[in-house]
Write a protein that holds these residues in place. Structure first.
Motif, PDB file in Angstrom:
ATOM      1  N   LEU A  24       0.850  -1.172   0.000  1.00 18.87           N
ATOM      2  CA  LEU A  24       0.000   0.000   0.000  1.00 18.87           C
ATOM      3  C   LEU A  24       0.893   1.232   0.000  1.00 18.87           C
ATOM      4  CD1 LEU A  24      -1.820  -2.347   1.458  1.00 18.87           C
ATOM      5  CD2 LEU A  24      -3.378  -0.412   1.718  1.00 18.87           C
ATOM      6  N   VAL A  25       0.289   2.380  -0.356  1.00 13.50           N
ATOM      7  CA  VAL A  25       1.039   3.614  -0.558  1.00 13.50           C
ATOM      8  C   VAL A  25       0.332   4.744   0.182  1.00 13.50           C
ATOM      9  CG1 VAL A  25       1.602   5.311  -2.344  1.00 13.50           C
ATOM     10  CG2 VAL A  25       1.902   2.886  -2.816  1.00 13.50           C
ATOM     11  N   ILE A  26       1.116   5.603   0.827  1.00 12.34           N
ATOM     12  CA  ILE A  26       0.532   6.799   1.446  1.00 12.34           C
ATOM     13  C   ILE A  26       0.683   7.969   0.486  1.00 12.34           C
ATOM     14  CG2 ILE A  26       0.593   8.377   3.415  1.00 12.34           C
ATOM     15  CD1 ILE A  26       1.546   6.096   5.154  1.00 12.34           C
ATOM     16  N   LYS A  27      -0.388   8.724   0.317  1.00 14.64           N
ATOM     17  CA  LYS A  27      -0.443   9.809  -0.670  1.00 14.64           C
ATOM     18  C   LYS A  27      -0.434  11.182   0.005  1.00 14.64           C
ATOM     19  CE  LYS A  27      -4.387   8.057  -2.204  1.00 14.64           C
ATOM     20  NZ  LYS A  27      -5.158   9.252  -2.039  1.00 14.64           N
ATOM     21  N   SER A  28      -0.614  12.199  -0.822  1.00 15.82           N
ATOM     22  CA  SER A  28      -0.459  13.598  -0.400  1.00 15.82           C
ATOM     23  C   SER A  28      -1.360  14.014   0.759  1.00 15.82           C
ATOM     24  CB  SER A  28      -0.716  14.534  -1.579  1.00 15.82           C
ATOM     25  OG  SER A  28      -2.040  14.378  -2.057  1.00 15.82           O
ATOM     26  N   GLU A  29      -2.497  13.353   0.908  1.00 12.99           N
ATOM     27  CA  GLU A  29      -3.423  13.745   1.981  1.00 12.99           C
ATOM     28  C   GLU A  29      -2.778  13.652   3.364  1.00 12.99           C
ATOM     29  OE1 GLU A  29      -4.082  11.753  -0.533  1.00 12.99           O
ATOM     30  OE2 GLU A  29      -6.004  12.313  -1.435  1.00 12.99           O
ATOM     31  N   CYS A  30      -1.751  12.835   3.488  1.00 14.38           N
ATOM     32  CA  CYS A  30      -1.072  12.677   4.785  1.00 14.38           C
ATOM     33  C   CYS A  30      -0.197  13.875   5.138  1.00 14.38           C
ATOM     34  CB  CYS A  30      -0.223  11.410   4.778  1.00 14.38           C
ATOM     35  SG  CYS A  30       0.607  11.040   6.343  1.00 14.38           S
ATOM     36  N   LYS A  35      -0.570  13.739   9.267  1.00 17.58           N
ATOM     37  CA  LYS A  35       0.153  12.768  10.085  1.00 17.58           C
ATOM     38  C   LYS A  35      -0.666  12.286  11.269  1.00 17.58           C
ATOM     39  CE  LYS A  35       4.635  13.749  10.510  1.00 17.58           C
ATOM     40  NZ  LYS A  35       5.859  14.536  10.845  1.00 17.58           N
ATOM     41  N   ASP A  36      -1.853  11.829  10.964  1.00 15.34           N
ATOM     42  CA  ASP A  36      -2.754  11.370  12.019  1.00 15.34           C
ATOM     43  C   ASP A  36      -2.165  10.224  12.835  1.00 15.34           C
ATOM     44  OD1 ASP A  36      -5.736  11.244  13.043  1.00 15.34           O
ATOM     45  OD2 ASP A  36      -5.093   9.184  12.647  1.00 15.34           O
ATOM     46  N   TYR A  41       6.323   4.257   8.650  1.00 12.91           N
ATOM     47  CA  TYR A  41       7.343   5.050   9.329  1.00 12.91           C
ATOM     48  C   TYR A  41       7.095   6.538   9.151  1.00 12.91           C
ATOM     49  CZ  TYR A  41       9.790   0.582   9.380  1.00 12.91           C
ATOM     50  OH  TYR A  41      10.125  -0.722   9.583  1.00 12.91           O
ATOM     51  N   GLU A  42       7.421   7.323  10.189  1.00 14.39           N
ATOM     52  CA  GLU A  42       7.262   8.763  10.114  1.00 14.39           C
ATOM     53  C   GLU A  42       8.433   9.372   9.367  1.00 14.39           C
ATOM     54  OE1 GLU A  42       6.663  10.674  13.852  1.00 14.39           O
ATOM     55  OE2 GLU A  42       6.238  12.612  12.907  1.00 14.39           O
ATOM     56  N   GLY A  43       8.101  10.251   8.399  1.00 12.27           N
ATOM     57  CA  GLY A  43       9.135  10.970   7.689  1.00 12.27           C
ATOM     58  C   GLY A  43       9.081  12.420   8.117  1.00 12.27           C
ATOM     59  N   SER A  89      -8.346   1.512   5.790  1.00 12.55           N
ATOM     60  CA  SER A  89      -9.682   1.772   6.324  1.00 12.55           C
ATOM     61  C   SER A  89      -9.681   2.696   7.538  1.00 12.55           C
ATOM     62  CB  SER A  89     -10.373   0.445   6.663  1.00 12.55           C
ATOM     63  OG  SER A  89      -9.617  -0.278   7.606  1.00 12.55           O
ATOM     64  N   VAL A  90      -8.539   2.866   8.198  1.00 16.22           N
ATOM     65  CA  VAL A  90      -8.551   3.700   9.404  1.00 16.22           C
ATOM     66  C   VAL A  90      -8.074   5.140   9.194  1.00 16.22           C
ATOM     67  CG1 VAL A  90      -8.292   1.704  10.928  1.00 16.22           C
ATOM     68  CG2 VAL A  90      -6.255   3.009  10.232  1.00 16.22           C
ATOM     69  N   CYS A  91      -7.426   5.430   8.074  1.00 11.83           N
ATOM     70  CA  CYS A  91      -6.919   6.795   7.863  1.00 11.83           C
ATOM     71  C   CYS A  91      -8.080   7.786   7.730  1.00 11.83           C
ATOM     72  CB  CYS A  91      -6.048   6.849   6.606  1.00 11.83           C
ATOM     73  SG  CYS A  91      -5.494   8.545   6.258  1.00 11.83           S
ATOM     74  N   PRO A  92      -8.113   8.808   8.588  1.00  9.64           N
ATOM     75  CA  PRO A  92      -9.247   9.745   8.578  1.00  9.64           C
ATOM     76  C   PRO A  92      -9.297  10.648   7.352  1.00  9.64           C
ATOM     77  CG  PRO A  92      -7.579  10.506  10.109  1.00  9.64           C
ATOM     78  CD  PRO A  92      -7.152   9.134   9.659  1.00  9.64           C
ATOM     79  N   VAL A  93      -8.172  10.767   6.649  1.00 14.05           N
ATOM     80  CA  VAL A  93      -8.167  11.615   5.450  1.00 14.05           C
ATOM     81  C   VAL A  93      -8.027  10.792   4.164  1.00 14.05           C
ATOM     82  CG1 VAL A  93      -7.384  13.704   6.622  1.00 14.05           C
ATOM     83  CG2 VAL A  93      -5.681  12.099   5.723  1.00 14.05           C
TER      84      VAL A  93
END
Ligand code: F3S
Length: 78
Positions: free
Chosen positions: A2-8, A12-13, A26-28, A47-51
């Motif tokens: 899976l990939v984290i996108k710009s909404e993060c 950084k929830d 990991y936190e960048g 499913s848990v990411c609020p954004v």
């Protein structure tokens, strides 16, 4: 993986890190990144990411396609 996108970015929830069973998120600097070789593709984080920042790699839309590389490069992977 899976990939984290710009909404993060600057959100950084962190909810994703608490549910990941293999601790591959990991936190960048301004966002979090998923290690593509450690991810077991369970999809719980999505499913848990609020954004709604997380997608399966093959479901990332073309506008966000650079984030596939961004997540890899965060770990110095080609
Ligand atoms: Fe970012 Fe969402 Fe995780 S905002 S830190 S991808 S829960």
């Amino acid at each position: 993986a899976l990939v984290i996108k710009s909404e993060c970015i600057d959100v950084k929830d962190g909810a994703c890190t608490t549910v990941c069973p293999v601790d591959c998120i990991y936190e960048g600097g301004r966002m979090f990144y998923i290690h593509p070789d450690e991810c077991i593709e369970c999809g719980v984080c999505e499913s848990v990411c609020p954004v709604d920042a997380i997608r399966f790699e093959d479901e990332v839309k073309s506008d966000d396609s650079l984030f596939v590389a961004v997540n890899r490069e965060a770990f110095s992977l080609e």
